[in-house]
Write a protein that holds these residues in place. Structure first.
Motif, PDB file in Angstrom:
ATOM      1  N   ILE A   1       9.302  66.847  -7.381  1.00 18.36           N
ATOM      2  CA  ILE A   1      10.675  66.381  -7.132  1.00 18.36           C
ATOM      3  C   ILE A   1      10.933  65.054  -7.835  1.00 18.36           C
ATOM      4  O   ILE A   1      11.963  64.873  -8.502  1.00 18.36           O
ATOM      5  N   VAL A   2       9.999  64.118  -7.710  1.00 16.62           N
ATOM      6  CA  VAL A   2      10.182  62.803  -8.336  1.00 16.62           C
ATOM      7  C   VAL A   2      10.218  62.930  -9.857  1.00 16.62           C
ATOM      8  O   VAL A   2      11.075  62.331 -10.518  1.00 16.62           O
ATOM      9  N   LEU A   3       9.312  63.721 -10.418  1.00 18.45           N
ATOM     10  CA  LEU A   3       9.317  63.896 -11.872  1.00 18.45           C
ATOM     11  C   LEU A   3      10.599  64.577 -12.342  1.00 18.45           C
ATOM     12  O   LEU A   3      11.133  64.246 -13.400  1.00 18.45           O
ATOM     13  N   GLY A   4      11.109  65.503 -11.561  1.00 19.19           N
ATOM     14  CA  GLY A   4      12.390  66.125 -11.894  1.00 19.19           C
ATOM     15  C   GLY A   4      13.520  65.111 -11.875  1.00 19.19           C
ATOM     16  O   GLY A   4      14.371  65.096 -12.768  1.00 19.19           O
ATOM     17  N   ALA A   5      13.529  64.254 -10.859  1.00 21.90           N
ATOM     18  CA  ALA A   5      14.563  63.216 -10.780  1.00 21.90           C
ATOM     19  C   ALA A   5      14.474  62.271 -11.974  1.00 21.90           C
ATOM     20  O   ALA A   5      15.495  61.869 -12.540  1.00 21.90           O
ATOM     21  N   VAL A   6      13.269  61.953 -12.382  1.00 20.34           N
ATOM     22  CA  VAL A   6      13.088  61.101 -13.568  1.00 20.34           C
ATOM     23  C   VAL A   6      13.643  61.809 -14.803  1.00 20.34           C
ATOM     24  O   VAL A   6      14.285  61.188 -15.653  1.00 20.34           O
TER      25      VAL A   6
ATOM     26  N   LEU B   1      11.726  73.031  -8.109  1.00 18.04           N
ATOM     27  CA  LEU B   1      12.034  71.723  -7.532  1.00 18.04           C
ATOM     28  C   LEU B   1      12.294  70.681  -8.621  1.00 18.04           C
ATOM     29  O   LEU B   1      13.227  69.880  -8.507  1.00 18.04           O
ATOM     30  N   GLY B   2      11.489  70.700  -9.666  1.00 21.48           N
ATOM     31  CA  GLY B   2      11.677  69.753 -10.765  1.00 21.48           C
ATOM     32  C   GLY B   2      13.015  69.950 -11.468  1.00 21.48           C
ATOM     33  O   GLY B   2      13.730  68.991 -11.755  1.00 21.48           O
ATOM     34  N   ALA B   3      13.360  71.197 -11.742  1.00 23.32           N
ATOM     35  CA  ALA B   3      14.635  71.491 -12.415  1.00 23.32           C
ATOM     36  C   ALA B   3      15.825  71.104 -11.547  1.00 23.32           C
ATOM     37  O   ALA B   3      16.797  70.506 -12.024  1.00 23.32           O
ATOM     38  N   THR B   4      15.744  71.435 -10.271  1.00 23.59           N
ATOM     39  CA  THR B   4      16.840  71.121  -9.347  1.00 23.59           C
ATOM     40  C   THR B   4      17.021  69.615  -9.202  1.00 23.59           C
ATOM     41  O   THR B   4      18.155  69.114  -9.232  1.00 23.59           O
TER      42      THR B   4
END
Length: 148
Positions: free
Chosen positions: A5-10, A102-105
């Motif tokens: 999730i954090v890496l996706g947000a980044v 999760l990363g994409a979202t």
């Protein structure tokens, strides 16, 4: 799954930063390879160096007045893809598909949220200052996620 999730947000802030950080973390054994093709691929020196160069170029280009908005179609495709890749690479082997989702979202949500926050901040602090702060947040978030 917090890492994904954090890496996706980044990725929503800086598309190439999560890939550069994950590749470096896998190469330095801070982030386990955990089996599977994706982490092994990201550990390759050429890919790691390329991701780092692209991330640095993206950060430099972001401060230019001619930089496109992050929410244009091509930017969103890149952010979604890199968020998914980094999210999958950071997830346990048996949960990589969920990590990718999760990363994409998170990348999509963060791209829109940070775009609007940046517009507001730019009015007061200018493009370069807000870009530098966003760079620091993106780097810090990605580095933290690689070590969680």
């Amino acid at each position: 799954m917090w890492r994904s999730i954090v890496l996706g947000a980044v990725a929503g802030m800086r598309a190439m930063t999560p890939l550069a950080v994950v590749a470096n973390a896998v190469r330095s054994a801070e982030l386990g390879r955990g089996g599977g093709m994706l982490p092994r691929l990201m550990a390759r020196p050429l890919l790691s160096a390329g991701a780092l160069a692209l991330a640095a170029g993206e950060m430099a280009g972001d401060k230019m007045a001619s930089a496109p908005d992050r929410i244009v179609t091509s930017g969103m495709i890149a952010r979604t893809a890199t968020g998914a890749l980094a999210g999958a690479a950071a997830a346990p082997r048996d949960r990589r598909a969920l990590g990718a989702v999760l990363g994409a979202t998170a990348a999509i949500g963060a791209a829109y949220a940070t775009f609007h926050l940046r517009i507001i901040a730019q009015r007061r602090y200018g493009q370069s200052a807000t870009g530098a702060i966003e760079d620091a947040l993106a780097l810090g978030g990605a580095a933290l996620a690689a070590r969680i």
